[in-house]
Each structure stands twice: as C-alpha cells, then as structure tokens.
Design a protein around this motif. Structure first.
Motif, mmCIF file in Angstrom:
data_model
loop_
_atom_site.group_PDB
_atom_site.id
_atom_site.type_symbol
_atom_site.label_atom_id
_atom_site.label_comp_id
_atom_site.label_asym_id
_atom_site.label_seq_id
_atom_site.Cartn_x
_atom_site.Cartn_y
_atom_site.Cartn_z
ATOM 1 N N VAL A 254 -10.166 3.793 -7.065
ATOM 2 C CA VAL A 254 -11.306 4.633 -7.439
ATOM 3 C C VAL A 254 -10.844 6.006 -7.936
ATOM 4 C CG1 VAL A 254 -13.357 5.816 -6.564
ATOM 5 C CG2 VAL A 254 -12.891 3.451 -5.887
ATOM 6 N N ILE A 255 -9.856 6.584 -7.273
ATOM 7 C CA ILE A 255 -9.450 7.949 -7.656
ATOM 8 C C ILE A 255 -8.255 7.946 -8.598
ATOM 9 C CG2 ILE A 255 -10.329 8.961 -5.515
ATOM 10 C CD1 ILE A 255 -7.370 9.297 -4.663
ATOM 11 N N VAL B 81 -8.177 -0.588 2.621
ATOM 12 C CA VAL B 81 -8.924 0.639 2.356
ATOM 13 C C VAL B 81 -8.171 1.523 1.375
ATOM 14 C CG1 VAL B 81 -9.697 2.803 3.386
ATOM 15 C CG2 VAL B 81 -10.183 0.639 4.530
ATOM 16 N N SER B 82 -6.864 1.655 1.586
ATOM 17 C CA SER B 82 -6.160 2.640 0.765
ATOM 18 C C SER B 82 -5.975 2.124 -0.661
ATOM 19 C CB SER B 82 -4.855 3.084 1.417
ATOM 20 O OG SER B 82 -3.869 2.139 1.229
ATOM 21 N N THR C 113 -9.402 2.664 -2.371
ATOM 22 C CA THR C 113 -9.608 4.089 -2.626
ATOM 23 C C THR C 113 -8.738 4.576 -3.778
ATOM 24 O OG1 THR C 113 -9.930 4.322 -0.261
ATOM 25 C CG2 THR C 113 -9.719 6.338 -1.520
ATOM 26 N N ILE D 295 -8.564 13.562 -0.616
ATOM 27 C CA ILE D 295 -8.587 12.118 -0.358
ATOM 28 C C ILE D 295 -7.163 11.572 -0.390
ATOM 29 C CG2 ILE D 295 -9.285 9.872 -1.300
ATOM 30 C CD1 ILE D 295 -11.843 11.267 -2.318
ATOM 31 N N THR E 33 0.786 -1.226 0.000
ATOM 32 C CA THR E 33 0.000 0.000 0.000
ATOM 33 C C THR E 33 0.824 1.287 0.000
ATOM 34 O OG1 THR E 33 -1.546 1.274 1.315
ATOM 35 C CG2 THR E 33 -0.313 -0.384 2.463
ATOM 36 N N LEU F 273 -5.008 9.535 2.456
ATOM 37 C CA LEU F 273 -4.321 8.258 2.226
ATOM 38 C C LEU F 273 -2.863 8.321 2.676
ATOM 39 C CD1 LEU F 273 -5.622 6.954 -1.223
ATOM 40 C CD2 LEU F 273 -6.301 6.292 1.074
ATOM 41 N N THR G 226 -10.194 14.930 -4.933
ATOM 42 C CA THR G 226 -9.102 13.997 -5.207
ATOM 43 C C THR G 226 -7.880 14.336 -4.369
ATOM 44 O OG1 THR G 226 -9.835 13.693 -7.465
ATOM 45 C CG2 THR G 226 -7.570 13.097 -6.996
#
Lengths: 252, 288
Positions: free
Chosen positions: B156-157, B149-150, B153, B184, B28, B188, B181
């Motif tokens: 998605v972005i 989670v990261s 995410t 977020i 990650t 992260l 963006t």
C-alpha cells in the motif's frame, strides 16, 4: 490586469524572529511571468517557501486565492534528491503525475504517452530507461523540468532553475517557461542572471529583505536600484530591536 | 544428495517448523531491509535490534519465558524508540541518526539496568540468539501474521515510500503522505525485528533483514528488482543454513545469517551491477 493568483498582505517571513522578507505587500497576477532578483540572503527563496507552505509567516498574510497543493509546482534551489537511488528517468518523471495516480493508482497507456511527451519536450527521449544516477547535472535539471511539466500546475515556482546548466539547455528551458506563460500559468522564478531577466521576464521583483522595487522589468532593473541591491547587508543583528512597523502604520 | 536435502525436513517436525518460520521471515524482512538501505538507514536496523532487547527482557522478567509478553515488550520498546526518534527528526533540528542513537542508548541502558537489578538469567541468551529449532505453534502463527501484515502494508505504501527515499521534498510538496509513510515504515521495521527475534534472536534478525538487501543492490537497478533478489537470496540462505546446521551440528541462527553473508560477499564479487570481478575484465566502451 487579470485576477491575482497570489497576494501578499504586509507579509513578513523569517527564521527565529529575524525577518528574511520584510513587510511585502502586492499581487502576482494570474498568468504573470515574474522574476525575483536580489543578492544572497535577500529573501528570494524564503518567499517561494512561504508560497508552497513550507514556512509560516511571522506576521501579515498570504492569500493564494483558493490555489492548493494541487495547483502549485515547486522546484527548490537545494534539491534533497538521492541521485544514487536506483530509479529510472522514466519513473522519476512519471512521479509528476502524482495528482492523478495518488499513492497506488496505476499508470495507464495514456500516462506513458504523456511521460514520453514530457521527456521529448526537454530533449531526453533516448534516456528514459537509464538510471537517474547516470545523468549529468544539466540533464538531471531537465528531468526535473519534465516532472514539473506533468504536474500541470497553475502556479509554477522555480528557485534558481538554471544552476549548472549550459547555454543551450537554458534556451530550451526558457522556451518551456514561455510556453507555460502562453498557457496562462503563473510562473515565478528566482534568478541571478540580470541579462536573462531583461530579455525574457516582463515583470521583476527586486528584493533586499524589503521590497526595493516591483513592476515592469525595465523600470525595476535600473542602475540605481541595482546599486541599492548590491549594497544590501545580509547579516542580521543579534540585538536588533523589535519591529514596530505594523503599529506605526496602523496609528498613522 | 536428494536425501541429504529433503530427509531432515521429512523426518523431523522441528525442522519443518524451522523451515516455515525462516521462509516467512525471508519473505518479509528483506524488502524492509531494501528500503532501510535506500533511505541510508542501514545501521538503524542494528540500533533497533538493541532497542527491542530491553523491552523483551522486561517482558521476560514480568511474565517468564512467555512469547506474548516478550514480543509485546519488544514491540513496545522498539516502537517507542522508533517513533520518538522519527518525531524528533521531523522537527529538523537534529537528524534522524542522531536522535535514534540518543533514544536507543537510553532504551538499552534502561533494559540492562532493569535486568541487573532483578538478577540475570541464562535464558536471556534465548532472546539474544533465538531458538529457531524450538518454534511452537504460537510463535509460527505470530511470525506468519507479521509477515502477512507487513507485506500488505508495504504494497500500500510502496510508491510514497519510494518517493520518500528518493525525493522527500517533492513528496511533501504534492501530498500529505510524507510523515505517515515514514512512521508506518518505522512500525514495519519494529514488527519485522520482533518477528525475527522469535526465530533468530534480536541480533540475528537484523542480519536477515539487511544482508540480502545490500547484496541485492549488486544485481538490480530498481527497487522492485532489488526486493525480488533480496527475497530470493533470503529464502535460499534460510534453506541452506538450516541444512548445514543440521548436517554439521552447528548453531542454526548464526548459520542462516552466515549463509546470507556469503550471498553478500558473492554479490560484491560477481554482481552484475558493479561487482568487483567485472571490474577486472573491462569491456570495450561503446560509441555513444
């Protein structure tokens, strides 16, 4: 004259209360091919920034007649693009399809074809897989035009699109602009080359903070008007008085 | 040879836990590092590492050596600094690096101030340098959750984030994704640093985020490729670092990061995209 695409109603734009565009009123017709001309600091870029919504008016009103983000494509003068970014020419141009793909939609094969067509239209077919960092300044400007092409917008704003571009490229890009106009798109371009404007742009707006002239190009780019434009003083006065133009007009 | 590589993990549960924790972080943190680098915010990771430290220290002072309190404190402090810096930079009066410097220095001095007032403790070294060989279930769960989670995410972005790095003007002109963006992404960054400091400590966490990422630039010409290379390098470095620290009885966290550093130096020399050694053997140029 067809329906307006953009209307300015006594619009004043500027920074920190100092106007850069002063009390402009008028309409840009749908399908117009308008050149915006003027000295440095005359408010040309400011006007485009206001149309894309990057700058709020100081006073007056701007009417886009229902055209939203989707309908306006904008090529800024200073592109804040990281040319060292590891991205291919193809991917960069494909970003022009944002309105269709959104943040996470995929590119289907028909999109690939359209990207290829856009690259062909700006004669960059062979460079699709190269990183953008490997392009020359003029080639990169073509990439940006290809991206604009894919945006398929009704209103296209170009801020000095021919900077650092050779004559052949200018001819290619002019042809694209002509094509846009024949497709009924509205094109507004900020330009410095008066001869170019005379040859290709039927309508011209001559700015020097205030509108000096606006109309058919031959009637705007007269020696007298150009001389007035050249004598425009771009320095703003720190102690300038408050402008009462609006009130005066209302009571008149 | 096979025994030297596998036995430590077969024999000792703490080595297996350390390996799982490191692998999770390796999945990650490097992608985040790639984007930090592409945004020219590489040093932001370092600054954020400092910004997190005081929050974790405050959590420690209030609740003792509690994983939850320290993580929460670190996350809160990091997030506050990152968001404040991001929002101020959005106003475009000062740039992000300047506003970040301002806020993280405030955070850091506040943390040091609080710790000094309440008396210091040697255990704080744990916060600074982590304890990858003492990861308990709760810590592993936290690291794994953050990794999950990261990564989701980030998927998605991904496209807006690439555009935000490459051509933020354009992103702003076609959509409203720009500010979300960016914010977020900052969240992260903080989350991943919090995940990293459980195992490696606040300072080392920045290392596993950035070293594989900057090394990867020498191997790949696009963001996706860089992310793949960076993750692979981080996984390999974690594994190698754990083994070396086990066999030679040297501190684990720094060894893992040094392994990442070795990858970076190797890439600089041998990387296919601009590595120094290739420059010494110029190939003949092409015709067109």
């Amino acid at each position: 004259m067809s329906a307006p695409a953009i209307s300015f109603h006594n619009l004043t734009l500027g920074y920190d209360r100092h106007p850069a565009v002063h009390h402009i009123t008028g309409e840009v017709a749908q399908g117009a091919l308008l050149a915006v001309v003027g000295s440095n600091g005359a408010g040309k870029s400011t006007l485009l920034k206001a149309i894309v919504g990057e700058l709020k008016p100081l006073s007056g009103r701007l009417d886009l007649h229902g055209n939203g983000k989707r309908d306006i494509a904008y090529l800024p003068q200073v592109v804040d693009i990281d040319r060292g970014f590891p991205i291919s020419v193809f991917d960069c141009v494909a970003m022009g399809l944002w309105h269709e793909t959104g943040a996470s939609g995929g590119l289907d094969p028909s999109c690939d074809v359209r990207v290829a067509e856009a690259l062909e239209a700006v004669s960059l077919t062979g460079l699709a897989s190269r990183p953008v960092g490997a392009l020359s300044g003029g080639q990169f400007q073509r990439v940006l035009f290809a991206r604009l092409l894919l945006q398929d917008a009704k209103i296209i704003l170009l801020d000095e699109p021919f900077r650092a571009v050779d004559a052949r490229t200018i001819a290619d890009l002019i042809r694209l602009i002509g094509q846009w106009q024949s497709e009924g798109r509205t094109v507004i371009a900020v330009l410095h080359d008066i001869e170019l404007v005379r040859r290709y742009f039927p309508e011209t707006l001559l700015l020097a903070r205030d509108v000096l002239a606006w109309g058919e190009t031959p009637s705007v780019l007269t020696p007298v008007n150009l001389d007035r434009s050249r004598r425009f003083d771009e320095a703003f006065d720190d102690h300038a008085a408050v402008c009462h133009h609006d009130e005066a007009r209302e009571t008149a | 040879m096979i025994h030297a590589v596998l036995d430590p993990f077969v024999e000792f549960a703490f080595m297996r836990r350390a390996l799982v924790g490191c692998l999770a972080i390796s999945m990650t943190a490097p992608p985040i590092g790639v984007f930090l680098m592409l945004r020219r915010m590489s040093l932001m990771g370092d600054a954020m590492g400092h910004a997190i430290l005081p929050g974790a220290a405050i959590g420690y002072l209030l609740a003792g050596l509690s994983l939850f309190a320290m993580s929460l404190g670190g996350f809160a402090a990091g997030l506050a600094v990152a968001l404040a810096a991001g929002l101020v930079a959005r106003s475009r009066v000062i740039r992000e690096d300047a506003s970040l410097a301002g806020f993280y220095l405030i955070s850091l001095s506040l943390g040091v101030f609080l710790v000094s007032v309440h008396g210091t403790n040697v255990d704080l070294l744990h916060v600074l340098f982590g304890s990858v060989l003492a990861l308990n279930d709760a810590a592993l769960l936290l690291v794994a959750s953050i990794a999950t989670v990261s990564l989701v995410t980030l998927a998605v972005i991904y496209r807006p984030l690439v555009l935000e790095c490459f051509d933020p003007y354009y992103l702003r002109s076609v959509s409203n994704w720009s500010s979300p963006t960016h914010l977020i992404f900052l969240v992260l960054v903080v989350l991943n640093l919090v995940a990293g400091f459980q195992a490696l400590g606040t300072l080392m966490a920045v290392g596993i985020m950035l070293l594989p990422a900057v090394g990867a630039r020498f191997w790949a010409d696009n963001a996706g490729g860089m992310i793949a290379v960076a993750i692979a390098a981080a996984l390999l470095s974690s594994f190698a670092g754990l083994l070396i620290s086990y066999h030679y009885n040297v501190p684990t966290g720094p060894t893992v990061i040094l392994a990442c550093g070795a990858f970076y130096l190797f890439s600089m020399l041998a990387g296919r995209r601009g590595g120094a050694l290739w420059g010494l053997m110029p190939a003949k140029h092409l015709e067109a």
